[in-house]
Design an enzyme around this catalytic site. Structure first.
Site, PDB file in Angstrom:
ATOM      1  N   GLN A 101      14.273  -3.023  10.222  1.00 16.25           N
ATOM      2  CA  GLN A 101      13.015  -3.202   9.512  1.00 16.25           C
ATOM      3  C   GLN A 101      12.198  -4.302  10.193  1.00 16.25           C
ATOM      4  OE1 GLN A 101      12.398  -5.274   5.628  1.00 16.25           O
ATOM      5  NE2 GLN A 101      11.951  -3.213   4.845  1.00 16.25           N
ATOM      6  N   ALA A 164       5.498  -3.978   2.195  1.00 16.08           N
ATOM      7  CA  ALA A 164       5.687  -4.157   0.747  1.00 16.08           C
ATOM      8  C   ALA A 164       5.887  -5.633   0.384  1.00 16.08           C
ATOM      9  CB  ALA A 164       6.889  -3.332   0.290  1.00 16.08           C
ATOM     10  N   TYR A 167       4.296  -9.281   1.588  1.00 12.62           N
ATOM     11  CA  TYR A 167       4.347  -9.815   2.947  1.00 12.62           C
ATOM     12  C   TYR A 167       3.059  -9.445   3.678  1.00 12.62           C
ATOM     13  CZ  TYR A 167       9.155 -10.949   1.795  1.00 12.62           C
ATOM     14  OH  TYR A 167      10.272 -11.469   1.199  1.00 12.62           O
ATOM     15  N   ARG A 215       7.682   1.036   4.517  1.00 12.48           N
ATOM     16  CA  ARG A 215       8.038   0.604   3.159  1.00 12.48           C
ATOM     17  C   ARG A 215       6.792   0.091   2.454  1.00 12.48           C
ATOM     18  NH1 ARG A 215      12.794  -2.900   0.148  1.00 12.48           N
ATOM     19  NH2 ARG A 215      13.593  -0.811  -0.229  1.00 12.48           N
TER      20      ARG A 215
END
Length: 518
Positions: A101, A164, A167, A215
């Site tokens: 990620q 998401a 951030y 995400r």
């Protein structure tokens, strides 16, 4: 009805062996310079071994200034590649897709970690964050793309862009936070421009065979449900992605926006036409029944966080039993260590209310009377009073009678064997009374014994004897009718359940379960 163990085939042909993805969980286990630690490697590879069809790393920052927490795994420098190569290869060796990620914390970067003022889409006084210049926004875009290339060089099957949880990319998406007046601010199309440019740039740089996911979280940090639904549809229709990962906080909840509460939050997103893009969701999917319910709702695969911390092999447990439920909270530090969490990760988990039990300590005092000695004998020495224990005695007696009846041997030899067998049988039969008599005339009889049990082990102390037994020394723990037998190399010890509290018995039971896993 999708089966939990059925494969997921992405549009680029990549195959996910089952319907379980490990959530990208903050754990704080890597080095301060962003390099992979052995602790983080162990945590992640243990989940791949536990059956997750897709194992995702924690959020990995693409710029040093984007660091979100101490001990964060980084991918902002080529110096990180060797560690990532090791990690990706180990994950993939367990038939699990290796996904990293990509992340930047933005205004949520702790100043004491980055040693400068954090950045965001706009000036945010609450977080002492300054707005990125236009050139810095473009550099941020390029650094996300460069990090994706490092991931591909490292051997990962793909990446997920973290947009998401407030951030930096969701700071740009949020009309509440993003007050820019250039091409990266204003309407949704402009606020999403940075995300779109990153995604499109990664696809060009890494090619069609590289998995690309995004995400998103549809609530909090100024996110609006209608905009998030529009954004999802745009990602599907106009940008070449492979999956969308929705962090819903709770997959079974209603929306926070009153005007949209005619259906659940999940239903709002399952009604979108995803075409050949896969959908996964996260948020309180804890049991086997939860997993099946979400798959039945039209989600392609589930993202597991909390339950994956508690059970490294959660996918295997659910696939074999749809009624599976995780261990009850709170759990001990020893339990979490057994599940692959380092001391740093366990310390972080103490921030989760009710997750980690306070260090266990139990003390009691009881009298070493005849009833206690009798129970100890029955529970720890009963194997010497079973039918098997008499086999030798009966064998000796039968041998003597056989010699007497069917051979010409001296009858004295025969009767000697019969006598030995009889004496041996009497010794076994009267062993308990004899043992009890010896105990009752010993110094220990009718004296107090202090017993303490904690995270380190068991300690007992009387006026004459003090004994310490560490859990690490114990090889196995056996539940008897009235207590617990603790086996260690030099012998065994007995704990009476009636002398322990309910909590103490539960703690010993947990230790027994841990020994079975070793």
């Amino acid at each position: 009805m999708p089966q939990t163990d059925s494969a997921v085939i992405f549009k680029n042909g990549q195959r996910m062996s089952n319907r379980f993805m490990l959530a990208p969980l903050t754990n704080g286990q890597s080095h301060d310079d962003g390099k992979l630690s052995d602790e983080e490697y162990h945590w992640l590879t243990m989940r791949a071994e536990g059956g997750f069809g897709l194992t995702m790393t924690c959020a990995s920052h693409v710029q040093f200034i984007g660091k979100g927490f101490a001990g964060q795994l980084g991918i902002y420098d080529d110096a990180h590649i060797d560690g990532h190569k090791r990690l990706a290869a180990a994950i993939k060796s367990n038939d699990s897709l290796a996904i990293i990620q990509l992340h930047h914390a933005g205004m949520r970067s702790p100043e004491d970690e980055i040693q400068e003022q954090p950045v965001s889409a706009s000036d945010i006084e609450k977080h002492n964050a300054r707005a990125l210049s236009l050139l810095e926004v473009q550099q941020l875009r390029d650094d996300f793309i460069a990090a994706a290339r490092r991931a591909q060089i490292s051997g990962y099957d793909g990446i997920e862009v973290h947009g998401a949880h407030g951030y930096i990319l969701s700071q740009f998406l949020s009309a509440e936070i993003n007050k820019r007046n250039d091409e990266y601010g204003g309407d949704l199309q402009n606020r999403a421009r940075l995300l779109f440019e990153i995604i499109d740039g990664i696809r060009v740089a890494c090619g069609a065979d590289f998995l690309l996911g995004v995400r998103l979280s549809p609530e909090r940090f100024g996110m609006q449900l209608s905009e998030m639904k529009t954004l999802c549809q745009q990602l599907v229709d106009e940008h070449d992605i492979d999956f969308i990962d929705l962090s819903l906080w709770d997959v079974f909840k209603q929306t926070e926006e009153v005007q949209h509460q005619s259906k659940s939050l999940l239903e709002h997103f399952t009604e979108i036409d995803y075409k050949d893009v896969k959908l996964t969701v996260a948020g309180k999917i804890n049991t086997g029944k939860d997993v099946q319910a979400i798959l039945d709702a039209g989600v392609d695969f589930v993202t597991i966080g909390r339950a994956a911390i508690l059970h490294h092999d959660f996918p295997k447990l659910v696939i074999s039993n749809l009624d599976f439920e995780p261990v009850k909270l709170p759990v001990s530090e020893a339990y979490l260590a057994q599940e692959g969490l380092s001391e740093k990760f366990i310390t972080y988990m103490k921030n989760w209310d009710g997750f980690v039990a306070s260090p266990f300590h139990y003390e009691t005092t009881y009298t070493l009377d005849k009833s206690h000695f009798s129970e100890t004998f029955d529970e720890s020495m009963t194997q010497n009073r079973t039918g098997k224990a008499y086999f030798k005695s009966i064998g000796l007696a039968l041998a003597g009678f056989a010699i007497l009846l069917f051979t010409d041997f001296s009858p004295y030899v025969a009767w000697f064997l019969v006598a030995i067998g009889g004496v041996d049988a009497l010794g076994i039969y009267y062993r308990k009374p004899w043992w009890l008599a010896r105990q009752m005339v010993s110094q220990a009889a009718n004296n107090k014994l202090s017993l303490s049990i904690d995270e380190n082990g068991v300690m007992s102390k009387s006026f004459a004897v003090e004994s310490r037994l560490a859990w690490s020394e114990i090889e196995r723990i056996e539940r008897t009718k009235q207590g617990w037998l603790l086996y260690y190399p030099a012998g065994r010890s007995y704990l009476s359940a009636r002398c322990l509290s309910e909590e103490a018995n539960k703690f010993v039971s947990e230790q027994a379960a841990l020994k079975l896993k070793q």
